[in-house]
Design a protein around this motif. Structure first.
Motif, PDB file in Angstrom:
ATOM      1  N   ARG A 178      26.260  -2.836   6.422  1.00  0.00           N
ATOM      2  CA  ARG A 178      27.662  -3.221   7.017  1.00  0.00           C
ATOM      3  C   ARG A 178      27.462  -3.907   5.205  1.00  0.00           C
ATOM      4  NH1 ARG A 178      29.089  -5.315  12.748  1.00  0.00           N
ATOM      5  NH2 ARG A 178      30.847  -5.127  11.481  1.00  0.00           N
ATOM      6  N   VAL A 179      28.609  -4.031   4.534  1.00  0.00           N
ATOM      7  CA  VAL A 179      28.719  -5.180   3.309  1.00  0.00           C
ATOM      8  C   VAL A 179      29.694  -6.172   4.090  1.00  0.00           C
ATOM      9  CG1 VAL A 179      30.280  -5.205   0.950  1.00  0.00           C
ATOM     10  CG2 VAL A 179      29.361  -3.079   1.552  1.00  0.00           C
ATOM     11  N   PRO A 180      28.769  -7.657   3.678  1.00  0.00           N
ATOM     12  CA  PRO A 180      30.034  -8.555   4.695  1.00  0.00           C
ATOM     13  C   PRO A 180      31.047  -8.855   4.162  1.00  0.00           C
ATOM     14  CG  PRO A 180      27.845  -9.364   2.809  1.00  0.00           C
ATOM     15  CD  PRO A 180      27.949  -7.390   3.728  1.00  0.00           C
ATOM     16  N   PRO A 181      32.277  -9.878   4.552  1.00  0.00           N
ATOM     17  CA  PRO A 181      32.999  -9.789   4.039  1.00  0.00           C
ATOM     18  C   PRO A 181      32.374 -11.254   3.149  1.00  0.00           C
ATOM     19  CG  PRO A 181      32.945 -11.297   6.461  1.00  0.00           C
ATOM     20  CD  PRO A 181      31.704 -10.361   5.606  1.00  0.00           C
ATOM     21  N   TRP A 182      33.790 -11.614   2.236  1.00  0.00           N
ATOM     22  CA  TRP A 182      32.751 -12.865   0.812  1.00  0.00           C
ATOM     23  C   TRP A 182      32.950 -14.373   1.424  1.00  0.00           C
ATOM     24  CZ3 TRP A 182      30.713 -13.359  -3.267  1.00  0.00           C
ATOM     25  CH2 TRP A 182      30.504 -14.222  -4.390  1.00  0.00           C
ATOM     26  N   GLU A 183      33.091 -14.465   2.256  1.00  0.00           N
ATOM     27  CA  GLU A 183      33.145 -15.806   3.311  1.00  0.00           C
ATOM     28  C   GLU A 183      31.851 -15.845   3.846  1.00  0.00           C
ATOM     29  OE1 GLU A 183      35.513 -17.434   7.068  1.00  0.00           O
ATOM     30  OE2 GLU A 183      35.713 -15.259   7.550  1.00  0.00           O
ATOM     31  N   PHE A 184      32.066 -14.764   4.600  1.00  0.00           N
ATOM     32  CA  PHE A 184      30.209 -15.356   5.069  1.00  0.00           C
ATOM     33  C   PHE A 184      29.346 -15.065   4.280  1.00  0.00           C
ATOM     34  CE2 PHE A 184      25.979 -13.020   5.035  1.00  0.00           C
ATOM     35  CZ  PHE A 184      25.402 -13.330   6.846  1.00  0.00           C
ATOM     36  N   VAL A 185      29.235 -14.531   2.342  1.00  0.00           N
ATOM     37  CA  VAL A 185      28.193 -14.479   1.379  1.00  0.00           C
ATOM     38  C   VAL A 185      28.686 -15.802   1.204  1.00  0.00           C
ATOM     39  CG1 VAL A 185      27.614 -14.475  -1.009  1.00  0.00           C
ATOM     40  CG2 VAL A 185      28.678 -11.863   0.458  1.00  0.00           C
TER      41      VAL A 185
ATOM     42  N   GLY B   8      24.293 -26.014  -1.588  1.00  0.00           N
ATOM     43  CA  GLY B   8      25.358 -27.105  -1.081  1.00  0.00           C
ATOM     44  C   GLY B   8      26.265 -26.468  -1.965  1.00  0.00           C
ATOM     45  N   SER B   9      27.826 -27.559  -2.059  1.00  0.00           N
ATOM     46  CA  SER B   9      29.098 -27.185  -2.217  1.00  0.00           C
ATOM     47  C   SER B   9      29.532 -26.773  -3.593  1.00  0.00           C
ATOM     48  CB  SER B   9      29.614 -28.582  -1.696  1.00  0.00           C
ATOM     49  OG  SER B   9      28.983 -29.426  -1.996  1.00  0.00           O
ATOM     50  N   ALA B  10      28.127 -26.501  -3.844  1.00  0.00           N
ATOM     51  CA  ALA B  10      28.661 -26.691  -5.672  1.00  0.00           C
ATOM     52  C   ALA B  10      27.495 -25.539  -6.101  1.00  0.00           C
ATOM     53  CB  ALA B  10      28.606 -27.492  -6.474  1.00  0.00           C
ATOM     54  N   PRO B  11      27.554 -24.835  -5.332  1.00  0.00           N
ATOM     55  CA  PRO B  11      25.912 -23.419  -6.202  1.00  0.00           C
ATOM     56  C   PRO B  11      26.343 -23.542  -7.247  1.00  0.00           C
ATOM     57  CG  PRO B  11      27.652 -21.891  -4.695  1.00  0.00           C
ATOM     58  CD  PRO B  11      28.366 -23.770  -4.679  1.00  0.00           C
ATOM     59  N   ASP B  12      25.598 -22.468  -8.216  1.00  0.00           N
ATOM     60  CA  ASP B  12      25.534 -22.469  -9.484  1.00  0.00           C
ATOM     61  C   ASP B  12      26.595 -21.150  -9.504  1.00  0.00           C
ATOM     62  OD1 ASP B  12      24.853 -21.005 -11.687  1.00  0.00           O
ATOM     63  OD2 ASP B  12      22.833 -21.237 -11.872  1.00  0.00           O
ATOM     64  N   PRO B  13      27.755 -21.429 -10.374  1.00  0.00           N
ATOM     65  CA  PRO B  13      28.471 -20.253 -10.659  1.00  0.00           C
ATOM     66  C   PRO B  13      28.334 -18.712 -11.310  1.00  0.00           C
ATOM     67  CG  PRO B  13      29.360 -22.563 -12.523  1.00  0.00           C
ATOM     68  CD  PRO B  13      27.955 -23.195 -11.604  1.00  0.00           C
ATOM     69  N   GLY B  14      27.188 -19.201 -11.757  1.00  0.00           N
ATOM     70  CA  GLY B  14      26.460 -17.928 -12.402  1.00  0.00           C
ATOM     71  C   GLY B  14      25.885 -17.003 -10.942  1.00  0.00           C
ATOM     72  N   VAL B  15      25.168 -17.848  -9.889  1.00  0.00           N
ATOM     73  CA  VAL B  15      24.638 -17.086  -8.858  1.00  0.00           C
ATOM     74  C   VAL B  15      25.975 -16.504  -8.129  1.00  0.00           C
ATOM     75  CG1 VAL B  15      24.142 -17.933  -6.908  1.00  0.00           C
ATOM     76  CG2 VAL B  15      22.897 -18.271  -9.057  1.00  0.00           C
TER      77      VAL B  15
ATOM     78  N   LEU C 269      26.649 -18.713   2.909  1.00  0.00           N
ATOM     79  CA  LEU C 269      25.361 -18.438   2.756  1.00  0.00           C
ATOM     80  C   LEU C 269      25.023 -19.055   1.341  1.00  0.00           C
ATOM     81  CD1 LEU C 269      22.253 -17.116   4.040  1.00  0.00           C
ATOM     82  CD2 LEU C 269      23.105 -15.257   2.472  1.00  0.00           C
ATOM     83  N   LEU C 270      25.967 -18.872   0.839  1.00  0.00           N
ATOM     84  CA  LEU C 270      25.477 -19.868  -0.659  1.00  0.00           C
ATOM     85  C   LEU C 270      25.523 -21.433  -0.172  1.00  0.00           C
ATOM     86  CD1 LEU C 270      27.845 -18.020  -3.102  1.00  0.00           C
ATOM     87  CD2 LEU C 270      25.490 -18.257  -3.611  1.00  0.00           C
ATOM     88  N   ASP C 271      26.633 -21.752   0.560  1.00  0.00           N
ATOM     89  CA  ASP C 271      26.657 -23.372   0.763  1.00  0.00           C
ATOM     90  C   ASP C 271      25.379 -24.103   1.465  1.00  0.00           C
ATOM     91  OD1 ASP C 271      28.808 -23.548  -0.767  1.00  0.00           O
ATOM     92  OD2 ASP C 271      30.453 -23.337   1.118  1.00  0.00           O
ATOM     93  N   ALA C 272      24.942 -22.795   2.732  1.00  0.00           N
ATOM     94  CA  ALA C 272      23.940 -23.199   2.674  1.00  0.00           C
ATOM     95  C   ALA C 272      22.397 -23.870   2.249  1.00  0.00           C
ATOM     96  CB  ALA C 272      23.693 -22.543   4.256  1.00  0.00           C
ATOM     97  N   VAL C 273      22.601 -22.101   1.032  1.00  0.00           N
ATOM     98  CA  VAL C 273      21.549 -22.612   0.594  1.00  0.00           C
ATOM     99  C   VAL C 273      21.451 -23.591  -0.525  1.00  0.00           C
ATOM    100  CG1 VAL C 273      20.130 -20.834  -1.001  1.00  0.00           C
ATOM    101  CG2 VAL C 273      21.189 -20.170   1.268  1.00  0.00           C
TER     102      VAL C 273
ATOM    103  N   ALA D 176      29.231 -15.546  -9.061  1.00  0.00           N
ATOM    104  CA  ALA D 176      29.273 -14.775  -9.832  1.00  0.00           C
ATOM    105  C   ALA D 176      28.636 -13.173  -9.901  1.00  0.00           C
ATOM    106  CB  ALA D 176      29.227 -15.003 -11.522  1.00  0.00           C
ATOM    107  N   ARG D 177      27.017 -13.297  -9.820  1.00  0.00           N
ATOM    108  CA  ARG D 177      26.275 -12.617  -9.582  1.00  0.00           C
ATOM    109  C   ARG D 177      26.352 -11.629  -8.272  1.00  0.00           C
ATOM    110  NH1 ARG D 177      21.701 -14.696  -9.431  1.00  0.00           N
ATOM    111  NH2 ARG D 177      21.352 -13.734  -7.877  1.00  0.00           N
ATOM    112  N   LEU D 178      26.716 -12.783  -7.600  1.00  0.00           N
ATOM    113  CA  LEU D 178      26.872 -11.778  -6.133  1.00  0.00           C
ATOM    114  C   LEU D 178      28.495 -11.305  -5.898  1.00  0.00           C
ATOM    115  CD1 LEU D 178      24.987 -14.561  -3.758  1.00  0.00           C
ATOM    116  CD2 LEU D 178      24.588 -12.391  -3.764  1.00  0.00           C
ATOM    117  N   CYS D 179      29.405 -11.407  -6.461  1.00  0.00           N
ATOM    118  CA  CYS D 179      30.262 -11.549  -6.709  1.00  0.00           C
ATOM    119  C   CYS D 179      30.327 -10.063  -6.497  1.00  0.00           C
ATOM    120  CB  CYS D 179      31.356 -12.594  -6.827  1.00  0.00           C
ATOM    121  SG  CYS D 179      33.137 -11.799  -6.937  1.00  0.00           S
ATOM    122  N   ARG D 180      29.833  -9.880  -8.123  1.00  0.00           N
ATOM    123  CA  ARG D 180      29.854  -8.944  -8.409  1.00  0.00           C
ATOM    124  C   ARG D 180      28.794  -6.875  -7.979  1.00  0.00           C
ATOM    125  NH1 ARG D 180      29.050 -11.476 -13.470  1.00  0.00           N
ATOM    126  NH2 ARG D 180      26.798 -11.800 -12.933  1.00  0.00           N
TER     127      ARG D 180
END
Length: 329
Positions: A58-65, A74-81, A68-72, A83-87
């Motif tokens: 299954r492809v998760p909703p962006w809310e889940f991603v 914090g509240s300000a993950p690398d914008p490049g990371v 997970l990003l926030d958990a790994v 953007a790459r996950l979004c693509r």
């Protein structure tokens, strides 16, 4: 689902895009240093659902991603990371573009139902604790105790209703995901077999004839008996003989008697109050709109423009429930 070094195996036959996205999710969990199951429990998610994400089923909703990003990071993950996950996620969805939008839409509703369950359970717990403290303090204040008891009952009822929606949405997601990866839309399962009696009726209510034409084109080939109505009063007339209706797809914004008023009339009648109402709305799926829809008696809702797969899955799930009730009668 086990610890971070024991991910579920990737689904066989998946494309490179979905495999790459699943591997990126796995890498995030390795950085989290916590089992996927523990993350799911803490977030109030179904561990089996998270396992499906990690297996590329299954492809998760962006809310889940984002969670997970926030958990790994914090509240300000690398914008490049980010953007790459979004693509990467969009590429994975494009592989199953025929159902990807519907899956995301339904899973967004599923997560909203799960949040509502958590919030209602917290309210019930607080009210129950306050009741116990009030009783332990000595002679109870009858008025205060009654208010707390009512608050507790309301929260429990809200949790039960949201739980029913969660079960329904899981069924709908399963119906859609059974076709994930296909390029053409086959008939949606209806749960109706030849010889099961007359086909279930679906009442379609919209003041715009072109919207009714779209719904009839989507649902007509799938064995349903479609009953169109162009206004609230016309819908109520169609329900004068309510037997056989599996669901009502009800437009919210109609002149004169709108969808909310129409739903109130349907709910006020003993013979029609149990027919599931699916609000079809262009007002979006924001929490306030969703809350109003559910408060008005909706069993479900569909945002406009309607997604073909989501429409078929929702109607199919209500038809299956209708058949189950009919078989158990």
């Amino acid at each position: 689902m086990t610890a971070v070094d024991g991910f579920p195996p990737l689904d066989a036959g998946i494309g490179a895009e979905r495999r790459e996205f699943a591997e990126e999710l796995r890498a995030l969990f390795l950085g989290l240093g916590r089992s996927a199951e523990e993350f799911a429990v803490r977030r109030g998610l179904d561990p089996e659902v998270v396992a499906g994400y990690l297996a590329a089923a299954r492809v998760p909703p962006w809310e889940f991603v984002e969670a997970l990003l926030d958990a790994v990071h914090g509240s300000a993950p690398d914008p490049g990371v980010r953007a790459r996950l979004c693509r990467s996620r969009m590429a994975a969805l494009r592989v199953s573009r025929s159902v990807g939008r519907a899956v995301c839409q339904l899973e967004g509703q599923l997560h909203a139902a799960e949040r509502e369950i958590r919030q209602a359970e917290e309210c019930a717990e607080q009210a129950g604790r306050a009741l116990a403290e009030l009783a332990a303090a000595g002679p109870a204040d009858p008025g205060r105790a009654e208010l707390l008891a009512e608050e507790y009952d309301r929260a429990r009822e809200q949790s039960a209703r949201a739980g029913a929606r969660r079960t329904l949405l899981r069924r709908q997601i399963a119906l859609v995901e059974g076709q994930q990866g296909t390029s053409a839309a086959p008939p949606a399962p209806t749960g109706v077999e030849p010889g099961d009696g007359p086909p279930p009726k679906i009442l379609l209510v919209d003041d715009r004839p072109e919207n009714l034409v779209v719904l009839e084109a989507l649902l007509g080939p799938h064995g349903h008996q479609l009953v169109p109505a162009t206004s609230g009063p016309a819908a109520l007339r169609a329900l004068m003989e309510p037997d056989g209706y599996a669901a009502i797809l009800l437009d919210v914004q109609m002149p004169g008697m709108d969808g909310y008023e129409t739903a109130a009339h349907i709910r006020s009648r003993a013979r029609t109050r149990d027919i599931p109402i699916v609000f079809v709305t262009a007002m979006g799926s924001e929490p306030d709109h969703a809350a109003r829809a559910y408060a008005a008696g909706a069993a479900d809702f569909l945002p406009k423009p309607v997604d073909p797969w989501a429409v078929r899955a929702k109607v199919a799930s209500f038809v299956e429930l209708h058949r189950e009730r009919r078989a158990g009668a």
